[in-house]
Design an enzyme around this catalytic site. Structure first.
Site, short mmCIF file in Angstrom:
data_model
loop_
_atom_site.label_atom_id
_atom_site.label_comp_id
_atom_site.label_asym_id
_atom_site.label_seq_id
_atom_site.Cartn_x
_atom_site.Cartn_y
_atom_site.Cartn_z
N HIS A 115 3.56 -5.02 3.00
CA HIS A 115 2.99 -5.63 4.20
C HIS A 115 3.42 -7.08 4.35
O HIS A 115 3.70 -7.53 5.45
CB HIS A 115 1.46 -5.57 4.15
CG HIS A 115 0.94 -4.18 4.20
ND1 HIS A 115 0.70 -3.51 5.36
CD2 HIS A 115 0.62 -3.31 3.19
CE1 HIS A 115 0.25 -2.29 5.09
NE2 HIS A 115 0.19 -2.16 3.78
N LEU A 131 5.21 -10.64 2.08
CA LEU A 131 5.65 -11.50 0.98
C LEU A 131 5.38 -12.91 1.49
O LEU A 131 5.97 -13.34 2.48
CB LEU A 131 7.13 -11.31 0.68
CG LEU A 131 7.82 -12.40 -0.14
CD1 LEU A 131 7.18 -12.55 -1.51
CD2 LEU A 131 9.30 -12.09 -0.29
N TYR A 134 16.22 -9.74 2.60
CA TYR A 134 15.80 -8.51 1.94
C TYR A 134 16.99 -7.69 1.42
O TYR A 134 16.88 -7.00 0.41
CB TYR A 134 14.91 -7.68 2.86
CG TYR A 134 13.55 -8.32 3.04
CD1 TYR A 134 12.66 -8.41 1.97
CD2 TYR A 134 13.16 -8.88 4.25
CE1 TYR A 134 11.42 -9.01 2.11
CE2 TYR A 134 11.91 -9.48 4.39
CZ TYR A 134 11.06 -9.55 3.31
OH TYR A 134 9.84 -10.15 3.45
N SER A 194 0.87 -1.18 0.00
CA SER A 194 0.00 0.00 0.00
C SER A 194 0.90 1.22 0.00
O SER A 194 2.10 1.12 0.25
CB SER A 194 -0.93 0.00 1.21
OG SER A 194 -0.20 0.15 2.41
N LEU A 235 -3.51 1.51 6.94
CA LEU A 235 -3.91 2.61 6.06
C LEU A 235 -3.24 2.56 4.70
O LEU A 235 -2.11 2.09 4.56
CB LEU A 235 -3.61 3.96 6.72
CG LEU A 235 -4.35 4.27 8.01
CD1 LEU A 235 -3.93 5.64 8.53
CD2 LEU A 235 -5.86 4.22 7.81
#
Length: 154
Positions: free
Chosen positions: A69, A71, A115, A44, A58
């Site tokens: 948010h 994976l 990451y 998002s 949000l």
């Protein structure tokens, strides 16, 4: 839920997945094999320098940061590199969106190397905690890279 994130069960409940798919479907990406969803990323937009508790629920339509948010990879498809490939494809896609400047996420310490291999850099400890869990906040710049190459797919 048969999907698990890199560290265990999918951290988003089905209603939260539906929430973000309704608000900002263009910031989610799925991997399908033979018509079956095997992995997905839910994102998002966010409009602040750091992630706050509000970022968990949000979507800020005028933001320039994509908050990843989750994976998640279906448990029967784990350990096949699908998470890394999907993340690479997702970041390539974000580079084609003119309003996106960076991607951000928060993860547990042991996921930082995963990451980092995708280009994320550590920003430091996250202000967000969930029960006893602490997280590291990471970011990856996405603006400008795809447009410097020919045939970038944008």
């Amino acid at each position: 839920m048969p999907f698990i994130s890199v560290c265990g069960d999918c951290p988003l409940h089905l209603d939260e997945v539906r929430h973000f798919l309704t608000l900002c479907p263009e910031l989610s990406l799925g991997w399908f094999e033979e018509g079956r969803l095997v992995a997905f990323i839910i994102g998002s937009l966010w409009d602040q320098e750091k992630l706050t508790v509000d970022a968990l629920t949000l979507h800020k339509p005028h933001g320039s940061t994509v908050h990843l948010h989750v994976l998640a990879v279906h448990r029967t498809f784990r350990q096949q590199g699908k998470g890394s490939i999907l993340m690479w494809r997702y970041l390539q896609y974000l580079r084609c969106l003119p309003y996106v400047r960076r991607a951000m996420l928060m993860c547990e310490d042991f996921l930082v190397p995963f990451y980092q291999k995708s280009g994320f850099k550590v920003l430091g400890p996250s202000e967000i905690t969930v029960g006893p869990l602490n997280f590291i906040e990471m970011q990856c710049p996405v603006r400008g890279h795809a447009f410097m190459r020919r045939n970038s797919g944008c």
